[in-house]
Design a protein around this motif. Structure first.
Motif, PDB file in Angstrom:
ATOM      1  N   THR A  11       0.850  -1.190   0.000  1.00 50.07           N
ATOM      2  CA  THR A  11       0.000   0.000   0.000  1.00 50.07           C
ATOM      3  C   THR A  11       0.888   1.242   0.000  1.00 50.07           C
ATOM      4  O   THR A  11       2.107   1.155  -0.150  1.00 50.07           O
ATOM      5  CB  THR A  11      -0.909   0.041   1.244  1.00 50.07           C
ATOM      6  N   GLN A  12       0.272   2.384   0.219  1.00 55.40           N
ATOM      7  CA  GLN A  12       1.012   3.644   0.238  1.00 55.40           C
ATOM      8  C   GLN A  12       1.964   3.756   1.432  1.00 55.40           C
ATOM      9  O   GLN A  12       2.762   4.703   1.493  1.00 55.40           O
ATOM     10  CB  GLN A  12       0.043   4.816   0.219  1.00 55.40           C
ATOM     11  N   TYR A  13       1.905   2.810   2.356  1.00 51.46           N
ATOM     12  CA  TYR A  13       2.896   2.791   3.431  1.00 51.46           C
ATOM     13  C   TYR A  13       4.265   2.367   2.898  1.00 51.46           C
ATOM     14  O   TYR A  13       5.276   2.579   3.568  1.00 51.46           O
ATOM     15  CB  TYR A  13       2.455   1.860   4.556  1.00 51.46           C
ATOM     16  N   SER A  14       4.315   1.738   1.719  1.00 51.06           N
ATOM     17  CA  SER A  14       5.582   1.468   1.034  1.00 51.06           C
ATOM     18  C   SER A  14       5.903   2.710   0.209  1.00 51.06           C
ATOM     19  O   SER A  14       5.392   2.900  -0.900  1.00 51.06           O
ATOM     20  CB  SER A  14       5.456   0.245   0.124  1.00 51.06           C
ATOM     21  N   VAL A  26      -4.845   0.880   2.204  1.00 52.67           N
ATOM     22  CA  VAL A  26      -5.238  -0.401   2.795  1.00 52.67           C
ATOM     23  C   VAL A  26      -6.682  -0.721   2.419  1.00 52.67           C
ATOM     24  O   VAL A  26      -7.010  -1.842   2.009  1.00 52.67           O
ATOM     25  CB  VAL A  26      -5.068  -0.366   4.325  1.00 52.67           C
ATOM     26  N   LEU A  27      -7.561   0.272   2.545  1.00 52.85           N
ATOM     27  CA  LEU A  27      -8.973   0.052   2.213  1.00 52.85           C
ATOM     28  C   LEU A  27      -9.149  -0.270   0.736  1.00 52.85           C
ATOM     29  O   LEU A  27      -9.966  -1.133   0.375  1.00 52.85           O
ATOM     30  CB  LEU A  27      -9.800   1.277   2.589  1.00 52.85           C
ATOM     31  N   ASP A  28      -8.404   0.392  -0.142  1.00 51.87           N
ATOM     32  CA  ASP A  28      -8.477   0.080  -1.574  1.00 51.87           C
ATOM     33  C   ASP A  28      -8.183  -1.396  -1.817  1.00 51.87           C
ATOM     34  O   ASP A  28      -8.896  -2.078  -2.566  1.00 51.87           O
ATOM     35  CB  ASP A  28      -7.463   0.917  -2.365  1.00 51.87           C
ATOM     36  N   ASN A  29      -7.114  -1.895  -1.195  1.00 48.41           N
ATOM     37  CA  ASN A  29      -6.751  -3.302  -1.367  1.00 48.41           C
ATOM     38  C   ASN A  29      -7.836  -4.225  -0.826  1.00 48.41           C
ATOM     39  O   ASN A  29      -8.167  -5.249  -1.433  1.00 48.41           O
ATOM     40  CB  ASN A  29      -5.424  -3.601  -0.667  1.00 48.41           C
ATOM     41  N   ALA A  30      -8.392  -3.876   0.321  1.00 47.52           N
ATOM     42  CA  ALA A  30      -9.435  -4.702   0.935  1.00 47.52           C
ATOM     43  C   ALA A  30     -10.694  -4.718   0.074  1.00 47.52           C
ATOM     44  O   ALA A  30     -11.338  -5.764  -0.085  1.00 47.52           O
ATOM     45  CB  ALA A  30      -9.745  -4.195   2.335  1.00 47.52           C
ATOM     46  N   LEU A  31     -11.064  -3.586  -0.472  1.00 45.20           N
ATOM     47  CA  LEU A  31     -12.234  -3.521  -1.344  1.00 45.20           C
ATOM     48  C   LEU A  31     -12.019  -4.364  -2.596  1.00 45.20           C
ATOM     49  O   LEU A  31     -12.934  -5.056  -3.066  1.00 45.20           O
ATOM     50  CB  LEU A  31     -12.540  -2.070  -1.727  1.00 45.20           C
ATOM     51  N   PHE A 216       3.362 -24.692  -1.397  1.00 47.78           N
ATOM     52  CA  PHE A 216       3.567 -23.367  -1.943  1.00 47.78           C
ATOM     53  C   PHE A 216       2.379 -22.475  -1.596  1.00 47.78           C
ATOM     54  O   PHE A 216       1.299 -22.951  -1.248  1.00 47.78           O
ATOM     55  CB  PHE A 216       3.710 -23.432  -3.462  1.00 47.78           C
ATOM     56  N   ILE A 217       2.611 -21.171  -1.705  1.00 51.36           N
ATOM     57  CA  ILE A 217       1.531 -20.213  -1.541  1.00 51.36           C
ATOM     58  C   ILE A 217       1.644 -19.195  -2.666  1.00 51.36           C
ATOM     59  O   ILE A 217       2.734 -18.664  -2.934  1.00 51.36           O
ATOM     60  CB  ILE A 217       1.575 -19.537  -0.153  1.00 51.36           C
ATOM     61  N   CYS A 218       0.564 -18.970  -3.374  1.00 49.34           N
ATOM     62  CA  CYS A 218       0.546 -18.001  -4.461  1.00 49.34           C
ATOM     63  C   CYS A 218       0.098 -16.649  -3.917  1.00 49.34           C
ATOM     64  O   CYS A 218      -0.952 -16.556  -3.266  1.00 49.34           O
ATOM     65  CB  CYS A 218      -0.406 -18.444  -5.569  1.00 49.34           C
ATOM     66  N   ASN A 219       0.879 -15.626  -4.187  1.00 45.39           N
ATOM     67  CA  ASN A 219       0.542 -14.270  -3.780  1.00 45.39           C
ATOM     68  C   ASN A 219       0.753 -13.322  -4.947  1.00 45.39           C
ATOM     69  O   ASN A 219       1.566 -13.592  -5.840  1.00 45.39           O
ATOM     70  CB  ASN A 219       1.415 -13.822  -2.604  1.00 45.39           C
ATOM     71  N   SER A 220       0.027 -12.213  -4.928  1.00 45.50           N
ATOM     72  CA  SER A 220       0.115 -11.277  -6.045  1.00 45.50           C
ATOM     73  C   SER A 220       1.325 -10.361  -5.980  1.00 45.50           C
ATOM     74  O   SER A 220       1.821  -9.908  -7.004  1.00 45.50           O
ATOM     75  CB  SER A 220      -1.157 -10.420  -6.096  1.00 45.50           C
ATOM     76  N   ASP A 221       1.792 -10.038  -4.755  1.00 49.57           N
ATOM     77  CA  ASP A 221       2.796  -8.985  -4.571  1.00 49.57           C
ATOM     78  C   ASP A 221       2.292  -7.692  -5.202  1.00 49.57           C
ATOM     79  O   ASP A 221       3.051  -6.928  -5.808  1.00 49.57           O
ATOM     80  CB  ASP A 221       4.139  -9.397  -5.173  1.00 49.57           C
ATOM     81  N   ALA A 222       0.997  -7.444  -5.058  1.00 45.90           N
ATOM     82  CA  ALA A 222       0.363  -6.288  -5.690  1.00 45.90           C
ATOM     83  C   ALA A 222       0.891  -4.986  -5.117  1.00 45.90           C
ATOM     84  O   ALA A 222       0.964  -4.822  -3.900  1.00 45.90           O
ATOM     85  CB  ALA A 222      -1.149  -6.358  -5.506  1.00 45.90           C
ATOM     86  N   HIS A 223       1.224  -4.065  -5.995  1.00 39.86           N
ATOM     87  CA  HIS A 223       1.602  -2.712  -5.602  1.00 39.86           C
ATOM     88  C   HIS A 223       0.509  -1.714  -5.982  1.00 39.86           C
ATOM     89  O   HIS A 223       0.677  -0.508  -5.820  1.00 39.86           O
ATOM     90  CB  HIS A 223       2.931  -2.319  -6.251  1.00 39.86           C
ATOM     91  N   ASN A 224      -0.582  -2.251  -6.476  1.00 47.40           N
ATOM     92  CA  ASN A 224      -1.751  -1.460  -6.847  1.00 47.40           C
ATOM     93  C   ASN A 224      -2.975  -2.322  -6.588  1.00 47.40           C
ATOM     94  O   ASN A 224      -2.955  -3.537  -6.840  1.00 47.40           O
ATOM     95  CB  ASN A 224      -1.679  -1.069  -8.325  1.00 47.40           C
ATOM     96  N   ALA A 225      -4.053  -1.721  -6.105  1.00 49.63           N
ATOM     97  CA  ALA A 225      -5.248  -2.494  -5.758  1.00 49.63           C
ATOM     98  C   ALA A 225      -5.785  -3.305  -6.939  1.00 49.63           C
ATOM     99  O   ALA A 225      -6.364  -4.380  -6.752  1.00 49.63           O
ATOM    100  CB  ALA A 225      -6.337  -1.560  -5.226  1.00 49.63           C
ATOM    101  N   SER A 226      -5.572  -2.817  -8.137  1.00 49.07           N
ATOM    102  CA  SER A 226      -6.074  -3.520  -9.314  1.00 49.07           C
ATOM    103  C   SER A 226      -5.403  -4.875  -9.516  1.00 49.07           C
ATOM    104  O   SER A 226      -5.908  -5.730 -10.260  1.00 49.07           O
ATOM    105  CB  SER A 226      -5.892  -2.666 -10.576  1.00 49.07           C
TER     106      SER A 226
END
Length: 278
Positions: A11-14, A26-31, A216-226
Motif C-alpha cells: 500500500t502507500q505505506y511502502s 489499505v482500504l483500496d486493497n481490501a475492497l 507453496f503459496i501463491c501471492n500477487s505482490d500487488a503494488h496497486n489495488a487492481s
C-alpha cells in the motif's frame, strides 16, 4: 475452485517521502479483495530500513489500525505484516541476525511473518547491498559454491530463528540452494511463495521442491489495488511444472500458518473480537 487469500500486498505505506512505491490504500486493497471473493488479505509493506519501507513503529501501528478498520468495513479479514528484509551476512556470521531492522516489539505485533532478500536497503547498507545483488546476478548463471552455501544458510537461519510463515520470492537477487531450503521449510511448516510479479524459480526447481513435500503459496505482490488477487504468474508455473493444486496452501482452502500472532488474529477475527498487540 479458487484462491481464498492473498498474503503479499503493498500500500502507500511502502514509500520514500512523497514517492509512492505502493499506489493504493489499505482500504483500496481490501475492497478489491472483497470484489473478487477473497476471504483473507495481508498487507505486507516493505520492512523498516528499506528505501520504500514503512517508516518505523508508529507508522506500522497506524497501518495495523487501518487493517482492522478495513476488515470491519469490507468483511475481508485483513492482517498487518511486513515484507521483512533478509540479511545475507547472517549466512556466514552467527552474530548477525537473519532479519534487518526488525525489533522484538514490532515482531510481536506482526499478524503474519514473511521474509525475503531485497537490495534496496537504505544507508549505510545501500552500496554493499547493491554490490551483493550484482555479484549474485553474475553467479546466478554460474553459481559460486561458497556464496550459495552462505546464502542457503541465511535462509535456514531465517526459518529457525523467526516464526516465518512463508518465504517471499525466494532466489530473487540472491543465489541459494532453493531445494534444500524448501526441504527444510517443509520440516518446519513454512510455505514457499510463487510470486505474482517476479519469476524467481524455474520449472525444474519447482518440481524438485514439490518432491520434498513443501507446500507453496501463491501471492500477487500487488503494488496497486487492481492487482490484488492476480496470481497469473504463479498459475503459469503450477501448470508448467505439473504440480498439484493440492500443494497450493491458499487454493480452495486457508493456509495453516505457523506464526502464533497470525493464528491469534485469525481466531479473534472469526470470533468478532478486537485484536490485541501481544
Amino acid at each position: 475452485m479458487a484462491f481464498l487469500g492473498d498474503y503479499h500486498t503493498h500500500t502507500q505505506y511502502s514509500r520514500s517521502g512523497g514517492k509512492l512505491h505502493g499506489k493504493s490504500t489499505v482500504l483500496d486493497n481490501a475492497l478489491a479483495a472483497a470484489k473478487i471473493g477473497l476471504k483473507e488479505l495481508a498487507i505486507t509493506d516493505h520492512g523498516f530500513g528499506h528505501v520504500f519501507g514503512v517508516k518505523g513503529a508508529v507508522a506500522f501501528d497506524a497501518l495495523k489500525a487501518e487493517c482492522l478498520a478495513a476488515s470491519e468495513e469490507t468483511g475481508v479479514a485483513v492482517y498487518a505484516g511486513l515484507e521483512n528484509n533478509l540479511d545475507p551476512k547472517s549466512g556466514k556470521r552467527k552474530d548477525v541476525p537473519p532479519l534487518l531492522n526488525l525489533d522484538e516489539t514490532t515482531l510481536g505485533k506482526l499478524e503474519i511473518v514473511q521474509g525475503g532478500y531485497h537490495a534496496y536497503i537504505g544507508t549505510p547498507r545501500m552500496f554493499p547491498n547493491m554490490l551483493f545483488w550484482t555479484r549474485n546476478s553474475v553467479f546466478g548463471w554460474l553459481p559460486h559454491k561458497k556464496l550459495m552455501a552462505h546464502n542457503t544458510e541465511a535462509y535456514i537461519r531465517l526459518i529457525d530463528e523467526y516464526p516465518i510463515d512463508f518465504i517471499g520470492h525466494i532466489g530473487r537477487g540472491i543465489v541459494a540452494d532453493v531445494v534444500e531450503v524448501a526441504r527444510y521449510a517443509h520440516s518446519k511448516g513454512v510455505y514457499i511463495e510463487l510470486n505474482g510479479r517476479h519469476k524467481t524459480l524455474d520449472v525444474k526447481q519447482i518440481k524438485l521442491m514439490a518432491e520434498s513435500g513443501v507446500e507453496f503459496i501463491c501471492n500477487s505482490d500487488a503494488h496497486n489495488a487492481s492487482n490484488v488477487g492476480r496470481m497469473t504468474l504463479g498459475e503459469e508455473l503450477i501448470k508448467a511444472s505439473g504440480i498439484s493444486y493440492e500443494s497450493i496452501a491458499n487454493w480452495n482452502r486457508l493456509p495453516e500458518f505457523r506464526s502464533r500472532n497470525f493464528r491469534d488474529a485469525r481466531t479473534s477475527r472469526s470470533a468478532g473480537g478486537e485484536r490485541g498487540d501481544d
